[in-house]
Design a protein around this motif. Structure first.
Motif, PDB file in Angstrom:
ATOM      1  N   HIS A 180       3.099 -16.358   1.163  1.00  0.00           N
ATOM      2  CA  HIS A 180       3.527 -14.962   1.327  1.00  0.00           C
ATOM      3  C   HIS A 180       3.332 -14.527   2.770  1.00  0.00           C
ATOM      4  O   HIS A 180       2.543 -15.113   3.519  1.00  0.00           O
ATOM      5  CB  HIS A 180       2.726 -14.039   0.411  1.00  0.00           C
ATOM      6  CG  HIS A 180       1.295 -13.869   0.848  1.00  0.00           C
ATOM      7  ND1 HIS A 180       0.328 -14.824   0.589  1.00  0.00           N
ATOM      8  CD2 HIS A 180       0.674 -12.873   1.555  1.00  0.00           C
ATOM      9  CE1 HIS A 180      -0.833 -14.412   1.088  1.00  0.00           C
ATOM     10  NE2 HIS A 180      -0.647 -13.249   1.673  1.00  0.00           N
ATOM     11  N   PRO A 193       2.371 -11.238   5.314  1.00  0.00           N
ATOM     12  CA  PRO A 193       1.679  -9.937   5.301  1.00  0.00           C
ATOM     13  C   PRO A 193       2.539  -8.842   5.942  1.00  0.00           C
ATOM     14  O   PRO A 193       2.196  -8.284   6.988  1.00  0.00           O
ATOM     15  CB  PRO A 193       0.411 -10.220   6.118  1.00  0.00           C
ATOM     16  CG  PRO A 193       0.817 -11.273   7.092  1.00  0.00           C
ATOM     17  CD  PRO A 193       1.813 -12.133   6.358  1.00  0.00           C
ATOM     18  N   LEU A 194       3.672  -8.525   5.288  1.00  0.00           N
ATOM     19  CA  LEU A 194       4.590  -7.542   5.857  1.00  0.00           C
ATOM     20  C   LEU A 194       4.071  -6.118   5.673  1.00  0.00           C
ATOM     21  O   LEU A 194       4.235  -5.274   6.554  1.00  0.00           O
ATOM     22  CB  LEU A 194       5.973  -7.676   5.210  1.00  0.00           C
ATOM     23  CG  LEU A 194       6.690  -9.008   5.441  1.00  0.00           C
ATOM     24  CD1 LEU A 194       8.004  -9.041   4.663  1.00  0.00           C
ATOM     25  CD2 LEU A 194       6.953  -9.223   6.923  1.00  0.00           C
ATOM     26  N   ARG A 195       3.469  -5.834   4.517  1.00  0.00           N
ATOM     27  CA  ARG A 195       2.948  -4.493   4.248  1.00  0.00           C
ATOM     28  C   ARG A 195       1.523  -4.389   4.764  1.00  0.00           C
ATOM     29  O   ARG A 195       0.552  -4.485   4.023  1.00  0.00           O
ATOM     30  CB  ARG A 195       3.002  -4.201   2.753  1.00  0.00           C
ATOM     31  CG  ARG A 195       4.430  -4.166   2.204  1.00  0.00           C
ATOM     32  CD  ARG A 195       4.421  -3.815   0.732  1.00  0.00           C
ATOM     33  NE  ARG A 195       5.784  -3.759   0.192  1.00  0.00           N
ATOM     34  CZ  ARG A 195       6.074  -3.466  -1.066  1.00  0.00           C
ATOM     35  NH1 ARG A 195       5.092  -3.193  -1.923  1.00  0.00           N
ATOM     36  NH2 ARG A 195       7.322  -3.433  -1.477  1.00  0.00           N
ATOM     37  N   ASN A 196       1.434  -4.212   6.049  1.00  0.00           N
ATOM     38  CA  ASN A 196       0.131  -4.176   6.714  1.00  0.00           C
ATOM     39  C   ASN A 196       0.224  -3.171   7.853  1.00  0.00           C
ATOM     40  O   ASN A 196       1.241  -3.115   8.566  1.00  0.00           O
ATOM     41  CB  ASN A 196      -0.205  -5.589   7.236  1.00  0.00           C
ATOM     42  CG  ASN A 196      -1.614  -5.703   7.770  1.00  0.00           C
ATOM     43  OD1 ASN A 196      -1.990  -4.980   8.695  1.00  0.00           O
ATOM     44  ND2 ASN A 196      -2.389  -6.603   7.199  1.00  0.00           N
ATOM     45  N   HIS A 197      -0.833  -2.378   8.040  1.00  0.00           N
ATOM     46  CA  HIS A 197      -0.794  -1.364   9.087  1.00  0.00           C
ATOM     47  C   HIS A 197      -0.634  -1.973  10.480  1.00  0.00           C
ATOM     48  O   HIS A 197      -0.171  -1.314  11.399  1.00  0.00           O
ATOM     49  CB  HIS A 197      -2.061  -0.499   9.039  1.00  0.00           C
ATOM     50  CG  HIS A 197      -3.311  -1.240   9.408  1.00  0.00           C
ATOM     51  ND1 HIS A 197      -4.010  -2.047   8.512  1.00  0.00           N
ATOM     52  CD2 HIS A 197      -3.990  -1.321  10.588  1.00  0.00           C
ATOM     53  CE1 HIS A 197      -5.063  -2.571   9.122  1.00  0.00           C
ATOM     54  NE2 HIS A 197      -5.074  -2.158  10.367  1.00  0.00           N
ATOM     55  N   ARG A 247       1.514  -4.113  11.310  1.00  0.00           N
ATOM     56  CA  ARG A 247       2.930  -4.327  11.605  1.00  0.00           C
ATOM     57  C   ARG A 247       3.514  -3.167  12.397  1.00  0.00           C
ATOM     58  O   ARG A 247       4.464  -3.336  13.150  1.00  0.00           O
ATOM     59  CB  ARG A 247       3.732  -4.500  10.313  1.00  0.00           C
ATOM     60  CG  ARG A 247       3.347  -5.701   9.456  1.00  0.00           C
ATOM     61  CD  ARG A 247       3.640  -7.033  10.107  1.00  0.00           C
ATOM     62  NE  ARG A 247       2.696  -7.406  11.130  1.00  0.00           N
ATOM     63  CZ  ARG A 247       1.485  -7.898  10.887  1.00  0.00           C
ATOM     64  NH1 ARG A 247       1.042  -8.044   9.675  1.00  0.00           N
ATOM     65  NH2 ARG A 247       0.715  -8.253  11.907  1.00  0.00           N
ATOM     66  N   ILE A 248       2.961  -1.964  12.223  1.00  0.00           N
ATOM     67  CA  ILE A 248       3.486  -0.814  12.954  1.00  0.00           C
ATOM     68  C   ILE A 248       3.352  -1.051  14.455  1.00  0.00           C
ATOM     69  O   ILE A 248       4.309  -0.908  15.220  1.00  0.00           O
ATOM     70  CB  ILE A 248       2.754   0.478  12.540  1.00  0.00           C
ATOM     71  CG1 ILE A 248       2.992   0.763  11.059  1.00  0.00           C
ATOM     72  CG2 ILE A 248       3.234   1.656  13.399  1.00  0.00           C
ATOM     73  CD1 ILE A 248       2.199   1.940  10.530  1.00  0.00           C
ATOM     74  N   ALA A 258       5.123 -12.216  10.595  1.00  0.00           N
ATOM     75  CA  ALA A 258       5.445 -10.898  10.057  1.00  0.00           C
ATOM     76  C   ALA A 258       5.990  -9.983  11.151  1.00  0.00           C
ATOM     77  O   ALA A 258       6.923  -9.210  10.921  1.00  0.00           O
ATOM     78  CB  ALA A 258       4.202 -10.282   9.409  1.00  0.00           C
ATOM     79  N   ASN A 259       5.415 -10.069  12.341  1.00  0.00           N
ATOM     80  CA  ASN A 259       5.907  -9.254  13.458  1.00  0.00           C
ATOM     81  C   ASN A 259       7.357  -9.583  13.781  1.00  0.00           C
ATOM     82  O   ASN A 259       8.182  -8.688  14.009  1.00  0.00           O
ATOM     83  CB  ASN A 259       5.040  -9.490  14.697  1.00  0.00           C
ATOM     84  CG  ASN A 259       3.693  -8.808  14.606  1.00  0.00           C
ATOM     85  OD1 ASN A 259       3.506  -7.856  13.856  1.00  0.00           O
ATOM     86  ND2 ASN A 259       2.733  -9.294  15.365  1.00  0.00           N
ATOM     87  N   VAL A 290       9.778  -8.255  10.902  1.00  0.00           N
ATOM     88  CA  VAL A 290       9.967  -6.806  10.943  1.00  0.00           C
ATOM     89  C   VAL A 290      10.699  -6.385  12.218  1.00  0.00           C
ATOM     90  O   VAL A 290      11.507  -5.441  12.205  1.00  0.00           O
ATOM     91  CB  VAL A 290       8.606  -6.077  10.845  1.00  0.00           C
ATOM     92  CG1 VAL A 290       8.785  -4.567  10.983  1.00  0.00           C
ATOM     93  CG2 VAL A 290       7.923  -6.406   9.525  1.00  0.00           C
TER      94      VAL A 290
END
Length: 283
Positions: free
Chosen positions: A57, A59-63, A65-66, A175-176, A179
């Motif tokens: 998996h 880690p796309l839903r992670n703070h 990533r913002i 993930a970076n 996104v």
């Protein structure tokens, strides 16, 4: 020694990005915007596959990533569009100068004031880089291009600083990239840039994205927690020098006395800022 070798390998990967970019764009095989989009796409695909095989998996839903994906997008967009109007050498100077100032400023505000030796070393290295890259003849600076490259420098500085807290370098980088892909592509399309890519352009962009960017950035995230922010800032001044030397070796470009003297200043400044001198022992 292991940290030194990994950091040196990372800087070589960054420099290889520059060489691949020059090969694609200077030959007309690609335009800057198309190269950037394919580069991010290839990095996202390669890294995502590696992470899925390893962990299953992303880690796309992670703070994180913002800041991570947002700053990566800012860097890619600003870098690509700025080079439509800026001289390559001047663009690199603006980029790395802003990275230095931003990372040193954040370090100071966090309570870790850089030592005078580190500031002096960074200044000497930046002066050497300026000597090598400053355009010959009259200098014409496009203000929009300069502003975009400044934004790119801020983006890369944030990306580097955020990487110090990334627990999994490979997964975080993957993930970076994933996104950042739609953000980068959408922004460049809105900017109305021309898409002009040949088969060679696609190949070079994919190599840059999948290997020297994707894996190179993952390696950068791995070594960042072990480097002081000031050290991470200063060592990046070696990237343009490595890229120019690579151009001499791989592309048949000319090695001038200006390059040799400037490279000496850059390396000397980095050594002054990074190396810790041991006090002499009394006899």
């Amino acid at each position: 020694m292991r940290l030194f070798l990994l950091t040196a390998l990372t800087m070589c990967a960054f420099a290889a990005n520059s060489i691949l970019n020059r090969l694609a764009i200077n030959s007309g095989a690609s335009d800057p915007a198309g190269f950037a989009v394919v580069r991010v796409l290839a990095g996202a695909v390669v890294l995502a596959v590696l992470v899925w095989v390893k962990a299953g998996h992303l880690p796309l839903r992670n703070h994180r990533r913002i800041a991570g994906a947002g700053s990566l997008s800012l860097y890619m967009i600003g870098f690509s569009v700025a080079y439509l109007t800026l001289d390559a050498g001047l663009g690199a100077l603006i980029l790395f100068g802003v990275v230095q100032v931003a990372m040193f400023a954040v370090t100071s505000m966090s309570g870790n004031t850089p030592q005078m030796r580190q500031v002096a070393g960074a200044a000497i290295a930046l002066a050497g880089l300026t000597y090598v890259l400053w355009p010959s003849g009259a200098v014409q600076v496009n203000l929009v291009g300069a502003a975009l490259m400044t934004a790119a420098g801020i983006g890369w500085a944030i990306y580097s600083l955020v990487g110090r807290s990334e627990p999994d370098a490979l997964a975080g980088t993957a993930a970076n990239f994933v996104v950042a892909l739609p953000l980068t592509a959408l922004a460049l399309l809105i900017a109305g840039v021309e898409w002009r890519m040949s088969a060679t352009g696609y190949m070079l962009a994919a190599l840059s994205g999948g290997v020297t960017s994707g894996l190179g950035y993952a390696l950068w995230y791995r070594v960042l927690p072990q480097l002081a922010p000031t050290t991470a800032a200063v060592v990046q001044l070696s990237v343009p020098i490595i890229a120019i030397v690579g151009g001499v070796i791989l592309l048949g470009e000319t090695a001038s006395l200006r390059l040799v003297l400037g490279a000496g200043l850059v390396l000397g400044g980095i050594a002054l800022a990074v190396l810790r001198l041991k006090p002499r022992q009394g006899v």
